[in-house]
Design a protein around this motif. Structure first.
Motif, mmCIF file in Angstrom:
data_model
loop_
_atom_site.group_PDB
_atom_site.id
_atom_site.type_symbol
_atom_site.label_atom_id
_atom_site.label_comp_id
_atom_site.label_asym_id
_atom_site.label_seq_id
_atom_site.Cartn_x
_atom_site.Cartn_y
_atom_site.Cartn_z
ATOM 1 N N GLU A 162 58.092 48.239 -74.134
ATOM 2 C CA GLU A 162 56.815 48.951 -74.045
ATOM 3 C C GLU A 162 55.968 48.472 -72.868
ATOM 4 O OE1 GLU A 162 55.017 48.428 -77.856
ATOM 5 O OE2 GLU A 162 56.407 49.785 -78.883
ATOM 6 N N GLY A 163 56.490 47.493 -72.115
ATOM 7 C CA GLY A 163 55.775 47.025 -70.939
ATOM 8 C C GLY A 163 54.645 46.063 -71.227
ATOM 9 N N LEU A 164 54.636 45.455 -72.420
ATOM 10 C CA LEU A 164 53.564 44.528 -72.808
ATOM 11 C C LEU A 164 53.883 43.082 -72.439
ATOM 12 C CD1 LEU A 164 52.788 46.104 -76.295
ATOM 13 C CD2 LEU A 164 51.484 46.388 -74.177
ATOM 14 N N ILE A 165 55.161 42.750 -72.339
ATOM 15 C CA ILE A 165 55.594 41.426 -71.880
ATOM 16 C C ILE A 165 56.753 41.633 -70.915
ATOM 17 C CG2 ILE A 165 54.830 40.198 -73.959
ATOM 18 C CD1 ILE A 165 57.738 40.208 -74.940
ATOM 19 N N SER A 166 57.021 40.589 -70.141
ATOM 20 C CA SER A 166 58.150 40.673 -69.207
ATOM 21 C C SER A 166 58.864 39.335 -69.160
ATOM 22 C CB SER A 166 57.673 41.066 -67.805
ATOM 23 O OG SER A 166 56.848 40.034 -67.259
ATOM 24 N N GLN A 167 60.084 39.365 -68.618
ATOM 25 C CA GLN A 167 60.892 38.158 -68.493
ATOM 26 C C GLN A 167 60.968 37.801 -67.007
ATOM 27 O OE1 GLN A 167 64.994 38.533 -69.735
ATOM 28 N NE2 GLN A 167 65.024 36.422 -70.480
ATOM 29 N N PRO A 168 60.273 36.739 -66.584
ATOM 30 C CA PRO A 168 60.225 36.426 -65.150
ATOM 31 C C PRO A 168 61.560 35.981 -64.577
ATOM 32 C CG PRO A 168 59.191 34.684 -66.437
ATOM 33 C CD PRO A 168 59.466 35.807 -67.389
ATOM 34 N N HIS A 169 62.378 35.320 -65.400
ATOM 35 C CA HIS A 169 63.679 34.849 -64.941
ATOM 36 C C HIS A 169 64.706 35.057 -66.043
ATOM 37 C CE1 HIS A 169 61.521 32.975 -61.644
ATOM 38 N NE2 HIS A 169 60.769 32.326 -62.527
ATOM 39 N N GLY A 219 61.719 32.573 -71.151
ATOM 40 C CA GLY A 219 60.906 33.237 -72.153
ATOM 41 C C GLY A 219 60.142 34.396 -71.532
ATOM 42 N N ARG A 220 59.230 34.951 -72.309
ATOM 43 C CA ARG A 220 58.460 36.095 -71.838
ATOM 44 C C ARG A 220 57.025 35.697 -71.493
ATOM 45 N NH1 ARG A 220 63.596 36.994 -73.474
ATOM 46 N NH2 ARG A 220 64.120 39.232 -73.539
ATOM 47 N N ILE A 221 56.416 36.509 -70.633
ATOM 48 C CA ILE A 221 55.010 36.326 -70.271
ATOM 49 C C ILE A 221 54.297 37.661 -70.428
ATOM 50 C CG2 ILE A 221 55.546 34.461 -68.658
ATOM 51 C CD1 ILE A 221 55.071 36.453 -66.371
#
Length: 231
Positions: free
Chosen positions: A43-50, A54-56
């Motif tokens: 839903e575009g509320l969190i993302s995985q930087p690597h 984990g998620r941010i």
């Protein structure tokens, strides 16, 4: 989402499902948390930087947190308490600085020990020891000088003795043994109270009994006036 955002705000570290489960004690299985995080990401509320990180939160996630999840009432209580605590510390520090400045002024005006008790501390701040030790009485008797230093450095005993002397704002003069401290019965004490807003303490002079009493008394009173008026 709330748990992820709060953890990221506090740590700046990507948040994993295990961290959410352990720290926030959610009554669900690890698989449920992983599935929910996958949904939040889709839903575009969190993302995985690597990869494997984990998620941010994303900006969209922060927006939802701000509008629907943040506990503003709780935050208001915490903010009020925090600001009150900071204001009290700032006010205490400001009062202490005024006391330090007054003692410094007194020490420059009179070649004796100038002192004050510090609010919230029950310790003594003093200046001018080197001036007093240059007086003939103490040059000729290092033991007397040592006794004076011991009393000042101990601090609490000195203040407790002044409590017994029933000192008010109007300075009082105690000559020799009148000051109740046998270690400094070779000295005279001129001391009065100061009161700044909710803080109060003692401010005064300690020196040999051979001192210009009227001048020292008048000087202390002038410094008390300045201390009272200073901001």
């Amino acid at each position: 989402l709330k748990a992820i955002i709060q953890h990221f705000i506090g740590t700046a570290e990507p948040v994993g499902s295990k961290t959410v489960l352990i720290k926030y004690n959610l009554n669900v299985s690890p698989a449920t948390i992983r599935n929910d995080m996958a949904t939040l990401e889709s839903e575009g509320l969190i993302s995985q930087p690597h990869t494997s990180a984990g998620r941010i939160p994303t900006e969209k996630g922060y927006r939802m947190y701000i509008e629907k999840l943040a506990d503003y009432k709780k935050a208001e209580k915490i903010a009020k308490a925090n600001i009150k605590k900071i204001r009290q510390r700032v006010e205490r520090d400001r009062v202490q600085q005024r006391v330090y400045d007054a003692v410094a002024l007194l020490a420059q005006a009179i070649p004796n020990v100038s002192f004050a008790s510090i609010p919230e501390n029950r310790r003594t701040f003093y200046l001018g020891v080197s001036n007093m030790l240059k007086q003939p009485e103490f040059i000729n008797s290092p033991l007397q000088a040592s006794h004076v230093m011991e009393v000042l450095e101990e601090g609490t005993y000195f203040l407790e003795t002044m409590d017994e002397l029933e000192i008010d704002e109007e300075p009082r003069i105690f000559i020799g043994k009148e000051n109740l401290l046998p270690q400094i019965d070779s000295c005279s004490l001129i001391v009065g109270k100061y009161k700044i807003e909710d803080y109060e303490g003692y401010i005064g002079l300690l020196g040999p009994t051979r001192m210009p009493y009227a001048f020292n008394f008048a000087t202390l009173k002038e410094v008390q006036k300045i201390l009272k008026k200073s901001k």
